[in-house]
Motif scaffolding. Structure first.
Motif, PDB file in Angstrom:
ATOM      1  N   GLY A  13       0.784  -1.227   0.000  1.00  0.00           N
ATOM      2  CA  GLY A  13       0.000   0.000   0.000  1.00  0.00           C
ATOM      3  C   GLY A  13       0.816   1.277   0.000  1.00  0.00           C
ATOM      4  O   GLY A  13       0.261   2.363   0.126  1.00  0.00           O
ATOM      5  N   ILE A  14       2.121   1.156  -0.138  1.00  0.00           N
ATOM      6  CA  ILE A  14       3.003   2.320  -0.237  1.00  0.00           C
ATOM      7  C   ILE A  14       3.578   2.281  -1.660  1.00  0.00           C
ATOM      8  O   ILE A  14       4.421   1.425  -1.955  1.00  0.00           O
ATOM      9  CB  ILE A  14       4.149   2.267   0.805  1.00  0.00           C
ATOM     10  CG1 ILE A  14       3.630   1.972   2.219  1.00  0.00           C
ATOM     11  CG2 ILE A  14       5.001   3.528   0.752  1.00  0.00           C
ATOM     12  CD1 ILE A  14       2.705   2.993   2.809  1.00  0.00           C
ATOM     13  N   PRO A  15       3.119   3.166  -2.558  1.00  0.00           N
ATOM     14  CA  PRO A  15       3.487   3.053  -3.963  1.00  0.00           C
ATOM     15  C   PRO A  15       4.991   2.917  -4.238  1.00  0.00           C
ATOM     16  O   PRO A  15       5.400   2.090  -5.049  1.00  0.00           O
ATOM     17  CB  PRO A  15       2.912   4.323  -4.597  1.00  0.00           C
ATOM     18  CG  PRO A  15       1.739   4.658  -3.728  1.00  0.00           C
ATOM     19  CD  PRO A  15       2.172   4.279  -2.335  1.00  0.00           C
ATOM     20  N   GLY A  16       5.817   3.699  -3.565  1.00  0.00           N
ATOM     21  CA  GLY A  16       7.256   3.619  -3.804  1.00  0.00           C
ATOM     22  C   GLY A  16       7.856   2.287  -3.386  1.00  0.00           C
ATOM     23  O   GLY A  16       8.743   1.753  -4.054  1.00  0.00           O
ATOM     24  N   ILE A  17       7.384   1.745  -2.274  1.00  0.00           N
ATOM     25  CA  ILE A  17       7.863   0.435  -1.812  1.00  0.00           C
ATOM     26  C   ILE A  17       7.344  -0.649  -2.751  1.00  0.00           C
ATOM     27  O   ILE A  17       8.083  -1.565  -3.127  1.00  0.00           O
ATOM     28  CB  ILE A  17       7.438   0.165  -0.353  1.00  0.00           C
ATOM     29  CG1 ILE A  17       8.075   1.182   0.589  1.00  0.00           C
ATOM     30  CG2 ILE A  17       7.766  -1.267   0.054  1.00  0.00           C
ATOM     31  CD1 ILE A  17       9.580   1.077   0.750  1.00  0.00           C
ATOM     32  N   ASP A  18       6.079  -0.550  -3.146  1.00  0.00           N
ATOM     33  CA  ASP A  18       5.541  -1.532  -4.095  1.00  0.00           C
ATOM     34  C   ASP A  18       6.339  -1.524  -5.397  1.00  0.00           C
ATOM     35  O   ASP A  18       6.624  -2.584  -5.968  1.00  0.00           O
ATOM     36  CB  ASP A  18       4.066  -1.253  -4.388  1.00  0.00           C
ATOM     37  CG  ASP A  18       3.140  -1.671  -3.256  1.00  0.00           C
ATOM     38  OD1 ASP A  18       3.565  -2.450  -2.374  1.00  0.00           O
ATOM     39  OD2 ASP A  18       1.974  -1.219  -3.260  1.00  0.00           O
ATOM     40  N   GLN A  20       9.498  -0.806  -5.746  1.00  0.00           N
ATOM     41  CA  GLN A  20      10.761  -1.493  -5.492  1.00  0.00           C
ATOM     42  C   GLN A  20      10.556  -3.008  -5.385  1.00  0.00           C
ATOM     43  O   GLN A  20      11.363  -3.785  -5.905  1.00  0.00           O
ATOM     44  CB  GLN A  20      11.421  -0.955  -4.219  1.00  0.00           C
ATOM     45  CG  GLN A  20      11.948   0.447  -4.390  1.00  0.00           C
ATOM     46  CD  GLN A  20      12.639   0.980  -3.146  1.00  0.00           C
ATOM     47  OE1 GLN A  20      12.910   0.249  -2.198  1.00  0.00           O
ATOM     48  NE2 GLN A  20      12.946   2.272  -3.161  1.00  0.00           N
ATOM     49  N   HIS A  21       9.469  -3.421  -4.735  1.00  0.00           N
ATOM     50  CA  HIS A  21       9.178  -4.854  -4.661  1.00  0.00           C
ATOM     51  C   HIS A  21       8.930  -5.435  -6.053  1.00  0.00           C
ATOM     52  O   HIS A  21       9.384  -6.541  -6.363  1.00  0.00           O
ATOM     53  CB  HIS A  21       7.960  -5.110  -3.766  1.00  0.00           C
ATOM     54  CG  HIS A  21       8.248  -4.969  -2.304  1.00  0.00           C
ATOM     55  ND1 HIS A  21       7.251  -4.772  -1.373  1.00  0.00           N
ATOM     56  CD2 HIS A  21       9.410  -4.998  -1.605  1.00  0.00           C
ATOM     57  CE1 HIS A  21       7.792  -4.689  -0.165  1.00  0.00           C
ATOM     58  NE2 HIS A  21       9.099  -4.812  -0.280  1.00  0.00           N
ATOM     59  N   LYS A  22       8.223  -4.685  -6.886  1.00  0.00           N
ATOM     60  CA  LYS A  22       7.975  -5.149  -8.262  1.00  0.00           C
ATOM     61  C   LYS A  22       9.292  -5.324  -9.016  1.00  0.00           C
ATOM     62  O   LYS A  22       9.454  -6.259  -9.808  1.00  0.00           O
ATOM     63  CB  LYS A  22       7.070  -4.165  -9.015  1.00  0.00           C
ATOM     64  CG  LYS A  22       5.631  -4.221  -8.580  1.00  0.00           C
ATOM     65  CD  LYS A  22       4.803  -3.155  -9.303  1.00  0.00           C
ATOM     66  CE  LYS A  22       3.378  -3.137  -8.788  1.00  0.00           C
ATOM     67  NZ  LYS A  22       2.562  -2.076  -9.407  1.00  0.00           N
ATOM     68  N   GLU A  23      10.237  -4.436  -8.770  1.00  0.00           N
ATOM     69  CA  GLU A  23      11.543  -4.536  -9.429  1.00  0.00           C
ATOM     70  C   GLU A  23      12.274  -5.797  -8.968  1.00  0.00           C
ATOM     71  O   GLU A  23      12.903  -6.489  -9.774  1.00  0.00           O
ATOM     72  CB  GLU A  23      12.382  -3.289  -9.146  1.00  0.00           C
ATOM     73  CG  GLU A  23      13.703  -3.254  -9.876  1.00  0.00           C
ATOM     74  CD  GLU A  23      13.582  -3.193 -11.395  1.00  0.00           C
ATOM     75  OE1 GLU A  23      14.550  -3.606 -12.071  1.00  0.00           O
ATOM     76  OE2 GLU A  23      12.546  -2.749 -11.928  1.00  0.00           O
ATOM     77  N   LEU A  24      12.206  -6.114  -7.684  1.00  0.00           N
ATOM     78  CA  LEU A  24      12.830  -7.340  -7.182  1.00  0.00           C
ATOM     79  C   LEU A  24      12.184  -8.576  -7.807  1.00  0.00           C
ATOM     80  O   LEU A  24      12.881  -9.520  -8.209  1.00  0.00           O
ATOM     81  CB  LEU A  24      12.744  -7.399  -5.657  1.00  0.00           C
ATOM     82  CG  LEU A  24      13.638  -6.412  -4.917  1.00  0.00           C
ATOM     83  CD1 LEU A  24      13.257  -6.354  -3.438  1.00  0.00           C
ATOM     84  CD2 LEU A  24      15.114  -6.775  -5.078  1.00  0.00           C
ATOM     85  N   VAL A  25      10.859  -8.572  -7.908  1.00  0.00           N
ATOM     86  CA  VAL A  25      10.138  -9.682  -8.544  1.00  0.00           C
ATOM     87  C   VAL A  25      10.581  -9.802  -9.999  1.00  0.00           C
ATOM     88  O   VAL A  25      10.858 -10.905 -10.497  1.00  0.00           O
ATOM     89  CB  VAL A  25       8.611  -9.479  -8.428  1.00  0.00           C
ATOM     90  CG1 VAL A  25       7.848 -10.414  -9.346  1.00  0.00           C
ATOM     91  CG2 VAL A  25       8.163  -9.666  -6.977  1.00  0.00           C
ATOM     92  N   LYS A  26      10.674  -8.673 -10.688  1.00  0.00           N
ATOM     93  CA  LYS A  26      11.105  -8.653 -12.093  1.00  0.00           C
ATOM     94  C   LYS A  26      12.515  -9.250 -12.236  1.00  0.00           C
ATOM     95  O   LYS A  26      12.776 -10.034 -13.160  1.00  0.00           O
ATOM     96  CB  LYS A  26      11.076  -7.220 -12.616  1.00  0.00           C
ATOM     97  CG  LYS A  26      11.548  -7.050 -14.034  1.00  0.00           C
ATOM     98  CD  LYS A  26      11.461  -5.565 -14.428  1.00  0.00           C
ATOM     99  CE  LYS A  26      12.516  -5.214 -15.418  1.00  0.00           C
ATOM    100  NZ  LYS A  26      12.618  -3.771 -15.627  1.00  0.00           N
ATOM    101  N   MET A  27      13.398  -8.903 -11.320  1.00  0.00           N
ATOM    102  CA  MET A  27      14.774  -9.402 -11.400  1.00  0.00           C
ATOM    103  C   MET A  27      14.843 -10.906 -11.150  1.00  0.00           C
ATOM    104  O   MET A  27      15.623 -11.612 -11.803  1.00  0.00           O
ATOM    105  CB  MET A  27      15.663  -8.637 -10.427  1.00  0.00           C
ATOM    106  CG  MET A  27      15.804  -7.171 -10.798  1.00  0.00           C
ATOM    107  SD  MET A  27      16.731  -6.228  -9.601  1.00  0.00           S
ATOM    108  CE  MET A  27      18.327  -6.288 -10.393  1.00  0.00           C
TER     109      MET A  27
END
Length: 136
Positions: A13-18, A20-27
């Motif tokens: 629910g925190i757009p900036g953290i989400d 970053q999490h999406k980037e980790l998932v992508k990697m």
């Protein structure tokens, strides 16, 4: 089909953290794809290094916020971060020395750890971040 698809249930629910999490998932998905394609160790090593670097950046972002808002569970959260970074660095060293090959066991470890961490530990800070109107 992606190895580790992003779903809204992973959102804190925190757009900036989400983001970053999406980037980790992508990697993690990039690493999985490269493994399946039989990419060279040089290519895999570059992706692993990127994952290590981005993980440290992301954890640093969270930990700076913990300090700023005096998050009450920051010490235990940081221990989880430190343990994961150590495990990934150990994995990276073994991979670079030729003592470890990238396998589904490693991929599942990365996916499962991140999933458990986001769904458990990270979701615990979401109300504190929201209360403090944290922006990333």
């Amino acid at each position: 089909m992606e190895f580790y698809p992003w779903t809204d249930k992973l959102s804190v629910g925190i757009p900036g953290i989400d983001k970053q999490h999406k980037e980790l998932v992508k990697m993690i998905n990039q690493l999985h794809d490269a493994m399946l394609k039989g990419s060279t160790n040089q290519v895999l090593g570059k992706i692993i290094q990127g994952l290590v670097d981005y993980t440290k950046f992301h954890f640093g972002t969270e930990e700076k916020i913990f300090d700023r808002i005096n998050y009450p569970f920051k010490a235990t959260h940081k221990v989880e971060h430190d343990k994961f970074v150590k495990e990934v660095l150990d994995f990276q060293r073994e991979f670079q020395s030729g003592g470890l090959t990238l396998s589904m066991k490693v991929m599942n470890f990365l996916k499962d750890w991140l999933n458990k961490h986001i769904m458990g530990t990270d979701k615990k800070y979401a109300p504190y971040f929201a209360k403090e109107n944290v922006k990333v």
